[in-house]
Design an enzyme around this catalytic site. Structure first.
Site, PDB file in Angstrom:
ATOM      1  N   HIS A 182       0.842  -1.209   0.000  1.00  0.00           N
ATOM      2  CA  HIS A 182       0.000   0.000   0.000  1.00  0.00           C
ATOM      3  C   HIS A 182       0.871   1.252   0.000  1.00  0.00           C
ATOM      4  O   HIS A 182       2.105   1.171  -0.089  1.00  0.00           O
ATOM      5  CB  HIS A 182      -1.006  -0.039   1.152  1.00  0.00           C
ATOM      6  CG  HIS A 182      -0.396  -0.082   2.528  1.00  0.00           C
ATOM      7  ND1 HIS A 182       0.523   0.832   2.977  1.00  0.00           N
ATOM      8  CD2 HIS A 182      -0.583  -0.955   3.556  1.00  0.00           C
ATOM      9  CE1 HIS A 182       0.858   0.559   4.216  1.00  0.00           C
ATOM     10  NE2 HIS A 182       0.218  -0.537   4.583  1.00  0.00           N
TER      11      HIS A 182
ATOM     12  N   CYS B 178      -2.890  -2.986  23.385  1.00  0.00           N
ATOM     13  CA  CYS B 178      -1.702  -2.577  22.630  1.00  0.00           C
ATOM     14  C   CYS B 178      -1.983  -1.202  22.023  1.00  0.00           C
ATOM     15  O   CYS B 178      -3.008  -1.002  21.365  1.00  0.00           O
ATOM     16  CB  CYS B 178      -1.424  -3.587  21.521  1.00  0.00           C
ATOM     17  SG  CYS B 178      -0.295  -2.925  20.282  1.00  0.00           S
TER      18      CYS B 178
ATOM     19  N   CYS C   7       2.063  -7.022  16.964  1.00  0.00           N
ATOM     20  CA  CYS C   7       3.464  -6.570  17.102  1.00  0.00           C
ATOM     21  C   CYS C   7       4.421  -7.751  17.046  1.00  0.00           C
ATOM     22  O   CYS C   7       5.628  -7.555  16.898  1.00  0.00           O
ATOM     23  CB  CYS C   7       3.692  -5.876  18.438  1.00  0.00           C
ATOM     24  SG  CYS C   7       2.767  -4.370  18.677  1.00  0.00           S
TER      25      CYS C   7
HETATM   26  N1  MSP Z   1       8.549  -6.742   8.746  1.00  0.00           N
HETATM   27  C1  MSP Z   1       8.688  -5.584   9.532  1.00  0.00           C
HETATM   28  C2  MSP Z   1       9.986  -4.861   9.223  1.00  0.00           C
HETATM   29  C3  MSP Z   1      11.231  -5.647   9.420  1.00  0.00           C
HETATM   30  S1  MSP Z   1      12.641  -4.727   8.989  1.00  0.00           S
HETATM   31  C4  MSP Z   1      13.900  -5.637   9.517  1.00  0.00           C
HETATM   32  C5  MSP Z   1       7.524  -4.640   9.302  1.00  0.00           C
HETATM   33  N2  MSP Z   1       6.868  -4.777   8.153  1.00  0.00           N
HETATM   34  S2  MSP Z   1       5.634  -3.855   7.693  1.00  0.00           S
HETATM   35  O1  MSP Z   1       5.136  -4.466   6.480  1.00  0.00           O
HETATM   36  O2  MSP Z   1       4.709  -3.656   8.731  1.00  0.00           O
HETATM   37  O3  MSP Z   1       6.277  -2.516   7.239  1.00  0.00           O
HETATM   38  C6  MSP Z   1       6.407  -1.411   8.117  1.00  0.00           C
HETATM   39  C7  MSP Z   1       6.988  -0.297   7.300  1.00  0.00           C
HETATM   40  O4  MSP Z   1       6.157  -0.050   6.149  1.00  0.00           O
HETATM   41  C8  MSP Z   1       7.066   1.052   7.981  1.00  0.00           C
HETATM   42  O5  MSP Z   1       8.180   1.197   8.814  1.00  0.00           O
HETATM   43  C9  MSP Z   1       7.127   1.965   6.768  1.00  0.00           C
HETATM   44  O6  MSP Z   1       8.365   1.859   6.154  1.00  0.00           O
HETATM   45  C10 MSP Z   1       6.085   1.335   5.876  1.00  0.00           C
HETATM   46  N3  MSP Z   1       4.743   1.786   6.240  1.00  0.00           N
HETATM   47  C11 MSP Z   1       3.670   0.982   6.487  1.00  0.00           C
HETATM   48  N4  MSP Z   1       2.592   1.776   6.711  1.00  0.00           N
HETATM   49  C12 MSP Z   1       2.929   3.068   6.645  1.00  0.00           C
HETATM   50  C13 MSP Z   1       2.227   4.282   6.690  1.00  0.00           C
HETATM   51  N5  MSP Z   1       0.914   4.351   6.908  1.00  0.00           N
HETATM   52  N6  MSP Z   1       2.932   5.419   6.488  1.00  0.00           N
HETATM   53  C14 MSP Z   1       4.269   5.419   6.198  1.00  0.00           C
HETATM   54  N7  MSP Z   1       4.958   4.279   6.139  1.00  0.00           N
HETATM   55  C15 MSP Z   1       4.334   3.094   6.431  1.00  0.00           C
HETATM   56  O7  MSP Z   1       7.273  -3.796  10.135  1.00  0.00           O
END
Ligand code: MSP
Length: 520
Positions: A22, A147, A133
């Site tokens: 997304h 959470c 988480c």
């Molecule tokens: N798998 C872990 C990361 C491991 S890194 C060693 C994870 N994945 S995630 O799919 O949840 O991705 C989180 C990341 O996606 C955020 O830190 C950011 O880079 C991006 N984002 C997801 N949603 C977001 C927003 N709504 N806004 C901005 N960035 C976001 O956490």
């Protein structure tokens, strides 16, 4: 931060393979791509890594819900992410998957190393576990028993597990973050981490019993357990470089810039540095943390049905328009809100109008007054001209500084100011009126200057809009792709070069809201 080694390594988080990409994922990835492309443009030896996080409870459960095996499920989603990145023009050098043997081997090696050094022990643990988480939450993290990130009640779990002596490294980490303020920026996030570290840091549970979860990397010292997903995932940043012997590891690890949003600050600012330190691996060079995208001032979520899909936007308005908008709209470090109407308004005002029209008018006049060839400027030191050239000359250094300070929005805005200055210059000098008067020198000089400024814009915004800026470059009769700094000098544009009038660079767009697509 100035890069003294002439090398640059940038990483995105590896995203969870439990849903389709997304806007949030796309933003971080486009941002890293833009940074990588600027560094490549400057001639830095650049490496750009992204990938997929494929283990853990969340993914095992999502696969189960779809009636697929975890492996088939992550294969499918990981392919969807890779395809999205190709279509968004992402120039990553590698895509690491945590289910790959090259990654699993490094995770096991590091686990063994820390175990042998005595920093992993076996113990009992009872705690509040948040599935969202994928970790135990401490009492002080809970808000009204829930959470704070997921709004769900954690599950009480009691089990025997392996623990990493993270607390042992608390003082080291506080000293490191205090003595190296540039490592974690923007400042507000460093402040948050240091504030968190004022209370005692607990040890980290790094295993899950196979009786509860089998979808993970087996611990090398106990076959009844798999590795906790965060301990596995963070290691991707070095396993992808071929740690420990890999040539890429030696070359790029010292210049590593991690980029994440604020949601995963703690694992990157606390778990990862202490893991590295315990394993005898040098600390990463930098962690850059950006804010969160909401949609129309609300949280983006599946249940609200407001998830923004980057490919829908790039299909509708063009990939470069999408890249431009997200980089231009979000101030690094702060939250931003997505709104499609604002996207179209910005597109029409800044790309179609300010930049696109400037090019159309310039090409049109070069066609009419100069037979379609870049004219030779007269040696004319008028005040308006002097001011305009000085404005242009100041821009590349401002762009470079903005990028070095992780402020890509400022890099775009400063280039946009040059575009506006060129529009103003054109109005002031009115080459159409000069043509009528027969003032050939004024016509030629003005059109040359504006074309030269546009050539710079093609170069300065190339990392943000690679496709459109290559088209602009070619429209001005230039060959190949732009190079910096060789081509950031006033007067490089060769008189006589044949301009090319192809399709309109940024056609005006109408807002085309597609409610049905949003519900999907
Ligand atoms: N798998 C872990 C990361 C491991 S890194 C060693 C994870 N994945 S995630 O799919 O949840 O991705 C989180 C990341 O996606 C955020 O830190 C950011 O880079 C991006 N984002 C997801 N949603 C977001 C927003 N709504 N806004 C901005 N960035 C976001 O956490």
């Amino acid at each position: 931060m100035a890069n003294t080694l002439g090398r640059f390594y940038v990483t995105t988080p590896i995203y969870y393979m439990n849903a389709q990409p997304h806007l949030g994922h796309a933003y971080t990835t486009v941002l890293c791509d833009v940074m990588a492309r600027y560094h490549r443009l400057w001639g830095d030896d650049t490496y750009f890594l992204t990938g997929s996080d494929e283990h853990g409870d969340k993914i095992a459960q999502a696969a189960l819900a779809c009636g697929e095996s975890p492996q088939a499920f992550v294969d499918r989603l990981s392919a969807a992410f890779r395809e999205t990145w190709v279509r968004l023009g992402i120039s990553s050098d590698d895509f690491i998957r945590t289910t790959e043997p090259r990654h699993q081997a490094v995770v096991q090696r590091i686990l063994q190393e820390i175990y042998d050094r005595g920093d992993i022990y076996f113990g009992s643990y009872g705690g509040q576990y948040c599935l969202g988480c994928e970790r135990f939450l401490t009492e002080r993290e809970l808000v009204d028993g829930r959470c704070p990130d997921h709004g769900t009640e954690p599950t009480r779990i009691e089990e025997k597990n392996y623990f990493f002596r993270m607390g042992k490294y608390q003082d080291w980490l506080v000293a490191y973050l205090t003595e190296h303020p540039e490592v974690l920026q923007p400042e507000q996030y460093r402040g948050e981490v240091l504030a968190f570290l004022r209370s005692p840091l607990e040890d980290l549970c790094i295993s899950r019993p196979k009786s509860r979860l089998t979808w993970g990397i087996p611990l090398p010292f106990d076959e009844d357990y798999v590795t906790y997903v965060w301990f596995d995932a963070l290691i991707n940043y070095i396993s992808a470089l071929g740690y420990p012997e890999g040539e890429r590891y030696a070359r790029y690890w010292p210049v590593c810039h991690h980029v994440t949003a604020k949601d995963i600050l703690k694992p990157h600012a606390i778990y990862w540095p202490t893991m590295l330190h315990a394993a005898g691996i040098p600390m990463y060079h930098a962690l850059r943390v950006h804010g969160y995208w909401g949609v129309d001032q609300a949280k983006m979520s599946k249940s609200r049905g407001n998830v923004v899909r980057p490919l829908e936007l790039s299909d509708k308005y063009g990939v470069d328009a999408f890249r431009y908008f997200v980089i231009r709209e979000m101030t690094f470090g702060q939250d931003a809100s997505f709104n499609e109407e604002a996207f179209v308004t910005r597109y029409n005002a800044e790309l179609a109008n300010d930049l696109g029209n400037l090019l159309n008018r310039t090409l049109h006049m070069v066609g009419r007054y100069c037979e379609g060839m870049i004219p030779a400027p007269a040696d004319e030191p008028g005040a308006e001209r002097q001011a305009f050239i000085e404005r242009a000359l100041a821009t590349p250094a401002q762009v470079q500084r903005a990028i070095e300070q992780w402020n890509p929005q400022a890099a775009v805005l400063t280039t946009l100011e040059l575009v506006r200055a060129a529009n103003l210059y054109l109005e002031q000098r009115a080459p159409w009126a000069a043509f009528k008067r027969g003032d050939v020198a004024q016509v030629n000089t003005t059109l040359y200057d504006v074309a030269e400024a546009l050539r710079w814009v093609a170069l300065l915004l190339h990392p943000v809009m690679p496709g459109k800026m290559a088209a602009l470059w070619q429209a001005l009769g230039q060959e190949g792709t732009p190079r910096w700094p060789d081509e950031v000098a006033w007067g490089i544009l060769q008189p006589g070069a044949a301009t090319r009038r192809g399709e309109v660079l940024f056609p005006r767009q109408e807002l085309a809201l597609d409610e049905a697509a949003n519900q999907a």
